[in-house]
Design a protein around this motif. Structure first.
Motif, PDB file in Angstrom:
ATOM      1  N   VAL A 205     -10.982  12.353   4.328  1.00  0.00           N
ATOM      2  CA  VAL A 205     -10.057  11.834   5.369  1.00  0.00           C
ATOM      3  C   VAL A 205      -8.431  11.908   4.104  1.00  0.00           C
ATOM      4  O   VAL A 205      -8.742  11.378   3.016  1.00  0.00           O
ATOM      5  CB  VAL A 205     -10.127  10.499   4.949  1.00  0.00           C
ATOM      6  N   SER A 206      -7.602  11.778   3.854  1.00  0.00           N
ATOM      7  CA  SER A 206      -6.796  11.375   3.876  1.00  0.00           C
ATOM      8  C   SER A 206      -6.656  10.432   2.558  1.00  0.00           C
ATOM      9  O   SER A 206      -6.861   9.861   2.928  1.00  0.00           O
ATOM     10  CB  SER A 206      -4.902  11.997   4.001  1.00  0.00           C
ATOM     11  N   GLU A 207      -6.579  10.120   0.936  1.00  0.00           N
ATOM     12  CA  GLU A 207      -6.434   9.499   0.534  1.00  0.00           C
ATOM     13  C   GLU A 207      -5.160   8.067   1.265  1.00  0.00           C
ATOM     14  O   GLU A 207      -5.363   7.113   1.332  1.00  0.00           O
ATOM     15  CB  GLU A 207      -5.291  10.304  -1.057  1.00  0.00           C
ATOM     16  N   GLU A 208      -4.090   8.648   1.650  1.00  0.00           N
ATOM     17  CA  GLU A 208      -3.357   7.608   2.499  1.00  0.00           C
ATOM     18  C   GLU A 208      -4.008   6.774   3.583  1.00  0.00           C
ATOM     19  O   GLU A 208      -3.814   5.834   3.870  1.00  0.00           O
ATOM     20  CB  GLU A 208      -1.832   8.924   2.990  1.00  0.00           C
ATOM     21  N   CYS A 209      -4.612   7.428   4.073  1.00  0.00           N
ATOM     22  CA  CYS A 209      -4.924   6.652   5.084  1.00  0.00           C
ATOM     23  C   CYS A 209      -6.446   5.650   4.808  1.00  0.00           C
ATOM     24  O   CYS A 209      -6.225   5.183   5.574  1.00  0.00           O
ATOM     25  CB  CYS A 209      -6.081   7.515   5.891  1.00  0.00           C
ATOM     26  N   ARG A 210      -7.020   5.981   2.979  1.00  0.00           N
ATOM     27  CA  ARG A 210      -8.042   5.242   2.731  1.00  0.00           C
ATOM     28  C   ARG A 210      -7.040   3.845   2.249  1.00  0.00           C
ATOM     29  O   ARG A 210      -7.375   2.916   2.330  1.00  0.00           O
ATOM     30  CB  ARG A 210      -8.312   6.095   2.173  1.00  0.00           C
ATOM     31  N   GLU A 211      -6.077   4.442   1.873  1.00  0.00           N
ATOM     32  CA  GLU A 211      -5.162   3.319   0.892  1.00  0.00           C
ATOM     33  C   GLU A 211      -4.956   2.506   2.459  1.00  0.00           C
ATOM     34  O   GLU A 211      -4.876   1.105   2.006  1.00  0.00           O
ATOM     35  CB  GLU A 211      -4.146   3.882   0.274  1.00  0.00           C
ATOM     36  N   VAL A 212      -4.434   2.599   3.139  1.00  0.00           N
ATOM     37  CA  VAL A 212      -3.601   2.023   3.963  1.00  0.00           C
ATOM     38  C   VAL A 212      -4.875   0.927   5.483  1.00  0.00           C
ATOM     39  O   VAL A 212      -4.755   0.027   5.146  1.00  0.00           O
ATOM     40  CB  VAL A 212      -3.191   3.552   5.547  1.00  0.00           C
ATOM     41  N   PHE A 213      -6.433   1.895   4.987  1.00  0.00           N
ATOM     42  CA  PHE A 213      -7.659   0.926   5.580  1.00  0.00           C
ATOM     43  C   PHE A 213      -8.240  -0.082   5.004  1.00  0.00           C
ATOM     44  O   PHE A 213      -8.009  -1.315   5.054  1.00  0.00           O
ATOM     45  CB  PHE A 213      -8.084   2.274   5.265  1.00  0.00           C
ATOM     46  N   ASP A 214      -8.020   0.187   3.066  1.00  0.00           N
ATOM     47  CA  ASP A 214      -8.331  -0.937   2.440  1.00  0.00           C
ATOM     48  C   ASP A 214      -6.970  -2.111   1.712  1.00  0.00           C
ATOM     49  O   ASP A 214      -7.304  -2.793   2.396  1.00  0.00           O
ATOM     50  CB  ASP A 214      -8.319  -0.017   1.347  1.00  0.00           C
ATOM     51  N   GLN A 215      -5.568  -1.610   2.522  1.00  0.00           N
ATOM     52  CA  GLN A 215      -5.233  -2.299   2.718  1.00  0.00           C
ATOM     53  C   GLN A 215      -4.604  -3.410   3.388  1.00  0.00           C
ATOM     54  O   GLN A 215      -4.670  -4.526   3.333  1.00  0.00           O
ATOM     55  CB  GLN A 215      -3.207  -1.913   2.283  1.00  0.00           C
ATOM     56  N   VAL A 216      -4.672  -3.026   4.767  1.00  0.00           N
ATOM     57  CA  VAL A 216      -4.720  -3.864   5.787  1.00  0.00           C
ATOM     58  C   VAL A 216      -5.642  -4.497   6.318  1.00  0.00           C
ATOM     59  O   VAL A 216      -6.043  -5.985   6.630  1.00  0.00           O
ATOM     60  CB  VAL A 216      -4.810  -3.303   7.060  1.00  0.00           C
ATOM     61  N   THR A 217      -7.274  -4.396   5.494  1.00  0.00           N
ATOM     62  CA  THR A 217      -8.119  -5.032   6.083  1.00  0.00           C
ATOM     63  C   THR A 217      -8.578  -5.936   4.790  1.00  0.00           C
ATOM     64  O   THR A 217      -9.128  -7.387   5.041  1.00  0.00           O
ATOM     65  CB  THR A 217     -10.074  -4.262   5.889  1.00  0.00           C
ATOM     66  N   GLN A 218      -8.248  -5.859   3.558  1.00  0.00           N
ATOM     67  CA  GLN A 218      -7.869  -6.979   2.638  1.00  0.00           C
ATOM     68  C   GLN A 218      -6.459  -7.941   3.571  1.00  0.00           C
ATOM     69  O   GLN A 218      -6.688  -9.221   3.007  1.00  0.00           O
ATOM     70  CB  GLN A 218      -7.374  -6.023   1.649  1.00  0.00           C
ATOM     71  N   ASP A 219      -5.356  -7.521   3.274  1.00  0.00           N
ATOM     72  CA  ASP A 219      -5.239  -8.484   3.868  1.00  0.00           C
ATOM     73  C   ASP A 219      -4.667  -8.890   5.066  1.00  0.00           C
ATOM     74  O   ASP A 219      -4.596  -9.928   5.198  1.00  0.00           O
ATOM     75  CB  ASP A 219      -3.032  -7.528   4.346  1.00  0.00           C
TER      76      ASP A 219
END
Ligand SMILES: [Zn+2]
Ligand SMILES: [Zn+2]
Length: 294
Positions: free
Chosen positions: A84-98
């Motif tokens: 997966v693109s790095e960006e999507c993985r980051e988005v996922f990590d951030q939103v689930t953490q928030d």
């Protein structure tokens, strides 16, 4: 341009209403439509939202999470990633953490699957089969009652029309709905489409208004497929008659419900024990075709 509800300055155009609304009324409009879906989910259930990181899945996860307490729901998020693109993985990590929700990462390569990017048509088929199968399987194995996806009204209007013009009634009979119930005896999670009544543009506006991050999930095939031809036509119809896509989806759903055979034929796959209409499920057949040794 004034808000159609309160006459304050309108900031967001809502296609399905054919008018502008203010930020506050947009939020209300959006959540009201998500509520219409969640009302049909059994209270006290748990929902695993499939997140790609695109605007729709982010809007689905965020809105379901916002209403979780009201409907007494437990919410988790799952991302299926092939490289997966790095960006999507980051988005996922951030939103689930928030949001503080349980997160599940599913690597398709662990299942011996490689998305054949050199063949865009096949890539879409593989991607579709794999996503549906793994979301259901991880939901069932992790004790979730439902899987939620980011399909919006524009997707549903397209499915409605496409299934009619290809005469594919099975899909319309059993899956063309905002909520389908879990069938634990078949290891099948229920399905929830929180964005069933909101448009593509609505979900983009929701993500912007709530200040959420999302990533570009456009697949290489997009823009060349059937959707790219049909969706603009549907949009043209809606520009003239704003409620037409809501009505199309409502009508098709109503007709499908009335015509659906009472019994749905479900078997358990001979290889993996998950539901299928045949003997071996599409996922197992795909793995066999791709030469995966189990
Ligand atoms: Zn307003
Ligand atoms: Zn199988």
């Amino acid at each position: 341009m004034r808000c159609i509800y309160c006459r304050r300055p309108g900031t967001i155009f809502v296609q399905n209403l054919g008018g502008y609304v203010c930020d506050e009324h947009f939020k209300r409009y959006f959540l009201k439509r998500v509520r219409r879906v969640l009302r049909r989910v059994r209270r006290g259930s748990s929902i695993l939202v499939g997140v790609s990181g695109g605007k729709d899945s982010i809007a689905a996860l965020h809105s379901v999470h916002t209403l979780a307490e009201e409907f007494n729901l437990k919410v988790g998020a799952a991302m299926i990633y092939s490289p997966v693109s790095e960006e999507c993985r980051e988005v996922f990590d951030q939103v689930t953490q928030d949001l503080g929700v349980e997160r599940i990462l599913i690597n398709v390569e662990d299942w011996g699957i490689r998305i054949p990017r050199e063949n865009p048509y096949l890539a879409c088929v593989v991607c579709g089969v794999v996503t549906r199968y793994l979301l259901n399987r991880y939901a069932v194995e992790n004790g979730y009652d439902y899987v939620a996806t980011g399909h919006n009204l524009d997707d549903m209007a397209y499915f409605a029309l496409n299934n009619l013009i290809t005469h594919s009634l099975q899909y319309l009979y059993h899956q063309f709905d905002s909520v389908t119930p879990p069938m634990p005896e078949y290891r099948m999670a229920g399905k929830v489409k929180p964005l069933f009544w909101v448009s593509d543009m609505d979900s983009l506006n929701y993500v912007r208004l709530m200040g959420l991050r999302s990533c570009n999930t456009k697949c290489p095939h997009e823009g060349r497929d059937k959707q790219a031809f049909i969706k603009p036509l549907l949009n043209q119809i809606r520009e003239r008659w704003p409620s037409s896509l809501v009505n199309l989806v409502t009508s098709v759903r109503e007709l499908a419900r009335r015509a659906a055979p009472p019994e749905r034929k479900v078997n358990l796959c001979e290889r993996c024990g998950y539901p299928t209409s045949g003997r071996v499920c599409a996922f197992c057949r795909l793995r066999e075709k791709l030469g995966v040794i189990t």
